[in-house]
Design a protein around this motif. Structure first.
Motif, short mmCIF file in Angstrom:
data_model
loop_
_atom_site.label_atom_id
_atom_site.label_comp_id
_atom_site.label_asym_id
_atom_site.label_seq_id
_atom_site.Cartn_x
_atom_site.Cartn_y
_atom_site.Cartn_z
N LEU A 107 -35.74 19.59 -33.44
CA LEU A 107 -34.19 19.26 -32.97
C LEU A 107 -34.13 18.18 -32.26
O LEU A 107 -33.27 17.15 -32.32
N VAL A 108 -35.03 18.19 -31.14
CA VAL A 108 -35.08 16.83 -30.37
C VAL A 108 -35.24 15.79 -31.37
O VAL A 108 -34.80 14.56 -31.04
N GLU A 109 -36.50 15.88 -32.04
CA GLU A 109 -36.82 14.63 -32.86
C GLU A 109 -35.67 14.14 -33.96
O GLU A 109 -35.25 13.11 -34.18
N LEU A 110 -34.94 15.26 -34.37
CA LEU A 110 -33.73 15.16 -35.25
C LEU A 110 -32.69 14.08 -34.57
O LEU A 110 -32.30 13.20 -34.75
N VAL A 111 -32.44 14.69 -33.25
CA VAL A 111 -31.39 13.98 -32.39
C VAL A 111 -31.82 12.57 -31.92
O VAL A 111 -31.18 11.66 -32.18
N ARG A 112 -33.14 12.48 -31.76
CA ARG A 112 -33.70 11.04 -31.51
C ARG A 112 -33.48 10.15 -32.53
O ARG A 112 -33.16 8.97 -32.52
N THR A 113 -33.96 10.66 -33.88
CA THR A 113 -33.94 9.64 -34.92
C THR A 113 -32.39 9.51 -35.42
O THR A 113 -32.29 8.29 -35.77
N GLN A 114 -31.48 10.21 -35.57
CA GLN A 114 -30.20 10.30 -36.15
C GLN A 114 -29.35 9.89 -35.20
O GLN A 114 -28.32 8.90 -35.56
N LEU A 115 -29.22 10.42 -33.72
CA LEU A 115 -28.18 9.91 -32.89
C LEU A 115 -28.58 9.33 -31.65
O LEU A 115 -27.84 8.63 -30.85
N GLY A 116 -30.06 8.86 -31.50
CA GLY A 116 -30.59 8.36 -30.66
C GLY A 116 -30.42 8.71 -29.16
O GLY A 116 -29.69 9.68 -29.08
N LEU A 117 -31.60 8.56 -28.59
CA LEU A 117 -31.71 9.39 -27.20
C LEU A 117 -32.19 8.15 -26.20
O LEU A 117 -32.68 8.45 -24.94
N LYS A 118 -31.88 6.77 -26.30
CA LYS A 118 -31.86 5.91 -25.45
C LYS A 118 -30.61 5.73 -24.42
O LYS A 118 -30.10 4.91 -24.73
N VAL A 119 -30.77 6.75 -23.54
CA VAL A 119 -29.92 6.95 -22.45
C VAL A 119 -30.29 6.50 -21.22
O VAL A 119 -31.27 6.93 -20.98
N PRO A 120 -29.85 5.57 -20.52
CA PRO A 120 -30.31 5.00 -19.24
C PRO A 120 -30.54 6.16 -18.27
O PRO A 120 -29.80 7.21 -17.89
#
Length: 283
Positions: A107-120
């Motif tokens: 699920l973490v990888e799905l969110v990273r790929t689809q919604l992005g996790l580059k949050v400051p």
């Protein structure tokens, strides 16, 4: 020089550790997305507006965060999904440092790929909540948030006296603990969880929909706890005037709710409540 644009999220169903995740676009907003797992809504995130907290219980989290002393926060989140609250904290409190523990690596990888996790200031680590907690040093967090569900039930071991004592040690003096749990008729699990909280924290507040609080329907209950006084008057005002009003319960009324319930321990932990089959819940 041209910049490569990140591909738009792709709606669909994706296998994850705890079932099948579904990514759905909000038809009314250009870049807002719902993430569900096993048919149960887990996260709603507006990529264009991190301040948009669609789920009522997440808005209650946001109310507490808004009323904490000003400035950046050192925050630990146990349970992440689409990281709606970490995105909110990063947006409303620039300079915050946040760590998310989530047991579902897919699920973490799905969110990273689809919604992005580059949050400051945000890091995400794939680990079980209790295992992650054991790695944290004392007095290192201003805020600890527990919102971890597996197959619509609260992740095991996160509501016990042992777990809460570890969290209390991780919090700095005056730090705040937030938790989302679910319960139904009679609130048996919520009463025991409340008794557990009262063993560890001198200040506890409950925020919940009146119908859920009366045990008339299954739903979310948000608890805030601290060693320091909580902004209960301000919270009561905010929740009462919300689009979907909630009650703010404290003091003698909270003591009455707990009644003679016994704290939850590792040796005496009841099964976490599961939503009725006919409810597509936000848990």
């Amino acid at each position: 020089m041209s910049r490569t644009r990140k591909p738009a999220p792709v709606p669909g169903r994706y296998p994850v550790r705890f079932g099948t995740a579904e990514l759905l676009r909000d038809a009314d907003r250009a870049n807002a997305w719902l993430v569900s797992v096993g048919g149960v809504a887990q996260s709603y995130v507006d990529l264009d507006d991190p301040a948009d907290l669609e789920f009522d219980y997440v808005r209650r989290f946001g109310d507490v965060v808004d009323l904490l002393p000003p400035g950046p926060l050192d925050a630990l989140h146990i349970g992440g999904a689409a990281c709606t609250l970490p995105r909110y904290v990063a947006f409303t409190r620039p300079g915050s440092r946040q760590l998310v523990f989530d047991a579902d690596g897919e699920l973490v990888e799905l969110v990273r790929t689809q919604l992005g996790l580059k949050v400051p200031g945000l890091r995400v680590r794939v680990t079980d909540g209790r295992e992650g907690l054991a790695t944290r040093r004392e007095d290192t967090a201003d805020l600890v948030v527990v919102d971890a569900f597996e197959r619509a039930a609260l992740a095991g071991g996160l509501a016990t006296l042992e777990s809460l004592r570890t969290i209390a040690a991780v919090l700095r003096p005056g730090g705040t603990y937030l938790a989302n749990i679910t319960d139904g008729a009679g609130l048996p699990f919520a009463r025991r969880f409340l008794a557990t909280l009262r063993e560890v924290f001198p200040q506890v507040v409950l925020l919940a929909d009146p119908g859920v609080l009366r045990g008339r329907r299954f739903g979310n209950l948000v608890f805030a706890a601290s060693a320091a006084p909580l902004p209960t008057a301000e919270l009561a005002s905010r929740t009462a005037s919300a689009a979907f009003p909630a009650r703010c319960v404290e003091g003698p009324e909270l003591e009455k709710l707990a009644g003679r319930a016994k704290p939850i321990t590792d040796e005496d932990a009841p099964p976490a409540p599961k939503p009725p089959e006919d409810i597509l819940g936000v848990f």
